[in-house]
Design an enzyme around this catalytic site. Structure first.
Site, mmCIF file in Angstrom:
data_model
loop_
_atom_site.group_PDB
_atom_site.id
_atom_site.type_symbol
_atom_site.label_atom_id
_atom_site.label_comp_id
_atom_site.label_asym_id
_atom_site.label_seq_id
_atom_site.Cartn_x
_atom_site.Cartn_y
_atom_site.Cartn_z
ATOM 1 N N GLY A 10 0.983 -1.332 -0.024
ATOM 2 C CA GLY A 10 -0.089 0.073 0.028
ATOM 3 C C GLY A 10 0.866 1.290 -0.061
ATOM 4 O O GLY A 10 1.932 1.287 -0.348
ATOM 5 N N PHE A 11 0.243 2.403 0.150
ATOM 6 C CA PHE A 11 0.870 3.641 0.166
ATOM 7 C C PHE A 11 1.947 3.907 1.181
ATOM 8 O O PHE A 11 3.107 4.006 0.690
ATOM 9 C CB PHE A 11 -0.068 4.871 0.563
ATOM 10 C CG PHE A 11 0.212 5.982 0.746
ATOM 11 C CD1 PHE A 11 1.153 6.755 0.050
ATOM 12 C CD2 PHE A 11 -0.513 6.851 1.743
ATOM 13 C CE1 PHE A 11 1.574 7.812 0.435
ATOM 14 C CE2 PHE A 11 -0.020 8.021 2.084
ATOM 15 C CZ PHE A 11 0.996 8.761 1.578
ATOM 16 N N ILE A 12 1.510 3.938 2.361
ATOM 17 C CA ILE A 12 2.871 4.076 3.544
ATOM 18 C C ILE A 12 3.775 2.810 3.493
ATOM 19 O O ILE A 12 4.969 2.956 3.346
ATOM 20 C CB ILE A 12 2.069 4.340 4.852
ATOM 21 C CG1 ILE A 12 1.234 5.481 5.033
ATOM 22 C CG2 ILE A 12 2.943 4.210 5.824
ATOM 23 C CD1 ILE A 12 0.717 5.688 6.100
ATOM 24 N N TYR A 155 -14.355 3.276 11.293
ATOM 25 C CA TYR A 155 -12.669 3.098 11.274
ATOM 26 C C TYR A 155 -12.172 3.412 12.375
ATOM 27 O O TYR A 155 -11.077 2.695 12.853
ATOM 28 C CB TYR A 155 -12.394 4.014 10.155
ATOM 29 C CG TYR A 155 -10.816 3.937 9.951
ATOM 30 C CD1 TYR A 155 -9.917 3.139 9.414
ATOM 31 C CD2 TYR A 155 -10.430 5.330 10.196
ATOM 32 C CE1 TYR A 155 -8.651 3.293 9.448
ATOM 33 C CE2 TYR A 155 -8.942 5.759 10.083
ATOM 34 C CZ TYR A 155 -8.221 4.455 9.722
ATOM 35 O OH TYR A 155 -6.559 4.675 9.751
ATOM 36 N N LYS A 159 -9.667 1.123 14.958
ATOM 37 C CA LYS A 159 -7.980 1.599 15.213
ATOM 38 C C LYS A 159 -7.862 1.555 16.962
ATOM 39 O O LYS A 159 -6.703 1.232 17.154
ATOM 40 C CB LYS A 159 -7.618 2.789 14.379
ATOM 41 C CG LYS A 159 -7.595 2.783 13.129
ATOM 42 C CD LYS A 159 -6.048 1.952 12.711
ATOM 43 C CE LYS A 159 -6.160 1.369 11.358
ATOM 44 N NZ LYS A 159 -4.872 0.743 11.116
#
Ligand SMILES: NC(=O)c1ccc[n+]([C@@H]2O[C@H](COP(=O)([O-])OP(=O)(O)OC[C@H]3O[C@@H](n4cnc5c(N)ncnc54)[C@H](O)[C@@H]3O)[C@@H](O)[C@H]2O)c1
Length: 320
Positions: A10-12, A155, A159
């Site tokens: 993914g992105f990170i 979400y 978390k």
């Protein structure tokens, strides 16, 4: 160090692969390529990071699911630490399918903790989020010891649950966990649904930007290079158990962000104001003193510089 990165396509995660490889660490990426956005983007990420799917090598890619306990049991004996980034990310989508978020983000995290305990593996960095702070009164900075028990999206709740499960694993089994609360990470390869990515595409296409709210909402933006440097600092400095904000510490108004994107793109910007979205919080504002004290980490990339890097990446990729 040999590091398992869940969600590393993914992105990170893909930036973290680059960062850890550049300093000589070995990485194993576990990613299920869930189609939350165009899968070609994740394939580009793993190609750019030089990951290979062979059984050996310093930068391996394993396509598989975080909730597959047998797979984790095979992978964990070969690493020294885990960075757990795999998740269904994003506030708004979580309102459409909360149960899926619970399954991946909570059950998945617990499956990983169980497997780490069984493998005798102790070191974990967990990707948490500024969203756990919920909707906070004006003027407050968000400090890690503030109450975080009023999430306004599924979400955010998942978390926070992940952080609590990490703490339980620390207390019961001695796992060493740093929960990093990321504040709106942006930069090259970012998820297309994120505001900076959406706004940039619209600005470059000469289209009107839909802005939720009156433009006064505030966000603390963190350049992805700063975020992955923070993850590496957390890997290097085990804390027992710690929750740590990674943000820039100076929030930007939404209308100022839009103007900054216009400057970076050298285009005129037109906006249309729309009602606030459920799940969105009006502001985020990180107190980053703990990251400085525990990790010796400070953000280094200012918004204009980060946006210029993002625009350069978009233009190179799309030829616009
Ligand atoms: N980008 C941000 O601004 C931001 C802010 C706060 C927190 N975070 C957290 O950081 C982490 C990385 O976010 P990102 O922006 O890179 O998102 P991303 O969607 O680009 O990356 C997440 C990766 O996890 C993978 N994944 C999802 N479910 C999986 C599963 N069951 N098994 C294996 N892999 C799975 C996806 O395929 C994806 O490649 C997430 O945990 C996210 O919640 C991100």
């Amino acid at each position: 160090m040999r590091v398992l990165i869940t969600g590393g396509a993914g992105f990170i995660g893909s930036h973290l692969v680059d960062h850890l490889r550049a300093r000589g660490d070995e990485v194993v990426v576990l990613d299920s390529f869930v189609p939350t956005y165009d899968l070609r983007r994740k394939e580009e990420n793993v190609r750019a990071s030089g990951l290979s799917e062979g059984a050996v090598g310093p930068a391996r890619l394993v396509r598989g699911d975080l909730r597959d306990r047998a797979l984790l049991d095979r992978l964990l004996p070969h690493v020294d630490a885990v960075v757990h980034l795999a998740a269904l990310a994003g506030v708004r989508d979580s309102l459409d399918d909360p149960a899926a978020y619970v399954d991946v983000n909570i059950v998945g995290t617990q499956t990983l903790l169980d497997a780490m305990h069984a493998a005798g593996l102790r070191r974990l960095v967990f990707a948490s989020s500024s969203s756990v702070y919920g909707a906070r009164p004006d003027g407050d900075t968000f400090t890690e010891d503030d109450p975080a028990d009023r999430p306004v999206s599924p979400y955010a709740a998942t978390k926070r649950a992940g952080e609590l499960l990490c703490h339980a694993a620390h207390a019961a089994w001695g796992l060493d966990v740093s929960c990093l609360r990321f504040f709106t990470v942006y930069g090259p390869r970012q998820r297309p649904a994120m505001a900076i990515a959406r706004f940039t595409s619209l600005v470059l296409a000469g289209e009107t930007l839909p802005l939720f709210g009156d433009g006064s909402s505030l966000r603390d933006y963190t350049f992805v290079g700063d975020a992955v440097r923070g993850i590496a600092c957390a890997l290097d400095r085990p804390q027992g158990f710690a929750v740590i904000n990674l943000g820039c510490g100076s929030p930007i108004r939404l209308d100022d962000l839009v103007a900054a994107i216009g400057r970076a793109a050298d285009r005129r910007v037109r906006v249309e104001h729309l009602p606030e979205q459920p799940g969105d919080v009006p502001r985020t504002h990180a107190d980053i003193s703990r990251a400085g004290a525990l990790l010796d980490w400070r953000p280094q990339v200012a918004l204009d510089e980060g946006l210029a890097a993002y625009l350069a990446w978009v233009r190179a990729r799309d030829g616009v």
